[in-house]
Scaffold this active site. Sequence first.
Site, short mmCIF file in Angstrom:
data_model
loop_
_atom_site.label_atom_id
_atom_site.label_comp_id
_atom_site.label_asym_id
_atom_site.label_seq_id
_atom_site.Cartn_x
_atom_site.Cartn_y
_atom_site.Cartn_z
N ARG A 96 -70.33 68.16 58.44
CA ARG A 96 -69.12 68.98 58.43
C ARG A 96 -68.93 69.61 57.07
NH1 ARG A 96 -64.63 65.50 61.63
NH2 ARG A 96 -65.98 65.15 63.43
N SER A 123 -64.60 68.74 65.15
CA SER A 123 -63.60 67.90 65.82
C SER A 123 -62.17 68.39 65.59
CB SER A 123 -63.78 66.46 65.37
OG SER A 123 -62.98 65.61 66.11
N HIS A 124 -61.36 67.55 64.95
CA HIS A 124 -59.94 67.85 64.78
C HIS A 124 -59.66 68.62 63.50
CE1 HIS A 124 -61.34 64.20 62.99
NE2 HIS A 124 -60.42 64.36 62.06
N LYS A 170 -73.52 68.46 65.18
CA LYS A 170 -74.03 67.10 65.37
C LYS A 170 -75.13 67.11 66.41
CE LYS A 170 -69.87 66.09 68.04
NZ LYS A 170 -68.82 65.16 68.39
N ASP A 205 -58.20 66.79 71.21
CA ASP A 205 -58.49 67.45 69.93
C ASP A 205 -59.46 68.63 70.07
OD1 ASP A 205 -60.78 65.99 70.48
OD2 ASP A 205 -61.26 65.75 68.36
N ASP A 245 -62.70 69.21 69.92
CA ASP A 245 -63.88 69.14 70.78
C ASP A 245 -63.69 68.23 72.00
OD1 ASP A 245 -63.75 66.92 69.10
OD2 ASP A 245 -65.90 66.57 69.20
N ASP A 290 -62.78 65.00 72.46
CA ASP A 290 -63.10 63.58 72.59
C ASP A 290 -61.93 62.66 72.24
OD1 ASP A 290 -63.28 64.12 69.92
OD2 ASP A 290 -65.29 63.29 69.62
N ARG A 291 -60.90 63.19 71.57
CA ARG A 291 -59.75 62.34 71.23
C ARG A 291 -58.63 62.49 72.27
NH1 ARG A 291 -58.74 62.06 64.78
NH2 ARG A 291 -60.89 61.60 64.25
N GLU A 346 -61.25 53.37 69.31
CA GLU A 346 -60.95 53.44 67.89
C GLU A 346 -59.48 53.78 67.72
OE1 GLU A 346 -64.14 54.69 65.03
OE2 GLU A 346 -64.35 56.24 66.53
N GLU A 347 -58.92 53.29 66.62
CA GLU A 347 -57.51 53.56 66.34
C GLU A 347 -57.25 55.05 66.13
OE1 GLU A 347 -56.86 54.88 63.18
OE2 GLU A 347 -59.01 54.71 62.80
N SER A 348 -58.32 55.80 65.84
CA SER A 348 -58.20 57.22 65.54
C SER A 348 -58.14 58.07 66.81
CB SER A 348 -59.37 57.65 64.66
OG SER A 348 -60.60 57.26 65.27
N LYS A 392 -66.56 59.23 72.97
CA LYS A 392 -65.19 59.01 73.41
C LYS A 392 -64.78 60.22 74.25
CE LYS A 392 -63.51 60.43 68.86
NZ LYS A 392 -64.15 59.93 67.63
N ARG A 425 -57.88 56.01 53.63
CA ARG A 425 -57.15 55.53 54.80
C ARG A 425 -56.76 54.07 54.58
NH1 ARG A 425 -58.09 59.84 57.84
NH2 ARG A 425 -60.17 60.54 58.44
C1 G1P Z 1 -62.59 59.71 61.67
C2 G1P Z 1 -62.03 58.49 62.36
C3 G1P Z 1 -63.13 57.77 63.11
C4 G1P Z 1 -63.79 58.73 64.08
C5 G1P Z 1 -64.25 59.97 63.35
C6 G1P Z 1 -64.78 61.03 64.32
O1 G1P Z 1 -63.57 59.32 60.74
O2 G1P Z 1 -61.41 57.62 61.45
O3 G1P Z 1 -62.59 56.66 63.78
O4 G1P Z 1 -64.88 58.12 64.72
O5 G1P Z 1 -63.17 60.55 62.63
O6 G1P Z 1 -63.82 61.45 65.24
P1 G1P Z 1 -63.29 59.14 59.17
O7 G1P Z 1 -62.72 60.44 58.68
O8 G1P Z 1 -62.28 58.05 59.05
O9 G1P Z 1 -64.62 58.78 58.57
ZN ZN Z 2 -63.24 65.11 68.15
#
Ligand code: G1P
Ligand code: ZN
Length: 545
Positions: A23, A114-115, A127, A279, A281, A283-284, A365-367, A378, A498
């Site tokens: 990224r 992603s987000h 990816k 999000d 892409d 997956d969230r 995942e908590e994210s 996901k 974090r």
């Molecule tokens: C973050 C999230 C992680 C997730 C990743 C991709 O990564 O914390 O759980 O798998 O995005 O969506 P981080 O920025 O913490 O490395």
């Molecule tokens: Zn994503």
Amino acid sequence: MSIIKTVSTQPFPDQKPGTSGLRKKVKMFQTPHYLENFVQSIFLAVDGLKGSTIVMGGDGRYFNREALQVIIKMAAANGIARVMVGKGGILSTPAASCVIRKYGLKGGIILSASHNPGGPDGDFGIKYNIENGGPSPEHVTDAIFKQSLNMDSYRIFEAEDLNLDKPGETQLGTMTVQVFDSIIEYVELMESLFDFRKMENLIRSGEFSLIFDGMNAVTGPYARAIFEDRLGAPEGTVINGDPLPDFGGGHPDPNLKYADQLVAMMNSQGGPDLGAASDGDGDRNMILGKNFFVTPSDSLAVIAANAHLIPGYSGIISGIARSMPTSMAADRVAESMGIDCYETPTGWKFFGNLLDAGRVTFCGEESFGTGSSHIREKDGLWAVLFWLNMLAEKKDSVEGIVREHWKQFGRNYYSRHDYEGVDSEAAQLVMEGIRKRLPAMGGESLGGQTVAMADEFSYTDPVDGAVSTGQGIRIIFQNGSRIVFRLSGTGTEGATIRIYLEKYESDPARHDIDTQDALAELIAAAGEVSQIHEITGRDAPSVIT
Ligand code: G1P
Ligand code: ZN
């Protein structure tokens, strides 16, 4: 006549994939040869791509179409036999995983950050997913990175741009380009898992309403096809449903801060019964009830505990996996079901082996990431459908389901505090400072609680024995509370620290405390042990989820 061109180039030192692919800023990817170098590194580092079929597409963000044209032409010049390309260049991450598995493809290239925000000044990403449909494991990303440091040329087919908007097949030299509709493929997979008739009945009953926020990103078209066309929800159920190159200027991250339009709708008088968002892409996911937020950690636990209600999961649940910082709510469910619960490092790639080996059925995942063995990523819409199917079965509200769950298993109060865009050196200092204190921390009292153990998390994959070190610092208290510190591996500006906070409460009479209040002592202890405010000069987190 079309020809294959070999272009001279020089290596870039910074093409190391992070938590989820490479990224960088769009501007970086637009630097001459930057994109091409990384793509050529994939074609050289991944064994067996020659003569294979792969899938490609992205989340529709700025530079998606341009990059795709380049990658297709490079694939043709590198001996790929066939590429399947999502119509309009659109392919959600879960849909990519679905298609790789369904057609037994060699792999896939997904264009997404992603987000992260998009647009000319935003982020872009690439990816590579392997044949199980999941993200490359570390040995593959390491090989790609190593290759990127040794680049002197890349190969590209010289041809006109292709029309990616019309399904069908064309030839590019010896390679076939197949433009296909990934929405049809994805919907079919969902139909095989969930009770569409029951969900349709609930929606058509007129006694239930839902809102899905596509956040102007990739899931809009998939969500419309499912909720509006297939399940009969009224038009307008899907908001922000058109993928836009800059996500409408928004931040396509489904949380309480960035999905504020949805949150306001859910908290309004007579608001919908279920609210959800996904999000960039796809997956969230975020799940909301009327005036009620389901933490992603709780969502995983509730999903696992109710799996028997869902047709695709009514058999045996083999196990659950969660990333280390994710709350331990799922562990309690696993224990009560007599199944294993695995604790992995952050990032979906660590679930791949467990899923392939049949050791786990659900992962989270908590994210805001939840998923299952149906694919190897996901899956945002999958999680929403799981909740919808659950609601149709249980005839209870979102809040009701979660409160029942807490009553049975106890509540894991949970929050993540992010300090974004921190100076990289300051972030290292914060982590170093905590690291130094670790050996003496056991038995120490911190924020009124005794530390049971403190270490830097490392993981040995139980399937292939691969070891991953430095996966976050954790402090575990005698009462089970935890504080975890990690640096983000997905940011593109400075560093993001974090802090993950968790506290268990078994007493239902104490399940109504505001989360930040319930965690106040831990928050203070985290500040003290990390000196984060003093070192970074920040007095508060930039995002709290
Ligand atoms: C973050 C999230 C992680 C997730 C990743 C991709 O990564 O914390 O759980 O798998 O995005 O969506 P981080 O920025 O913490 O490395
Ligand atoms: Zn994503």
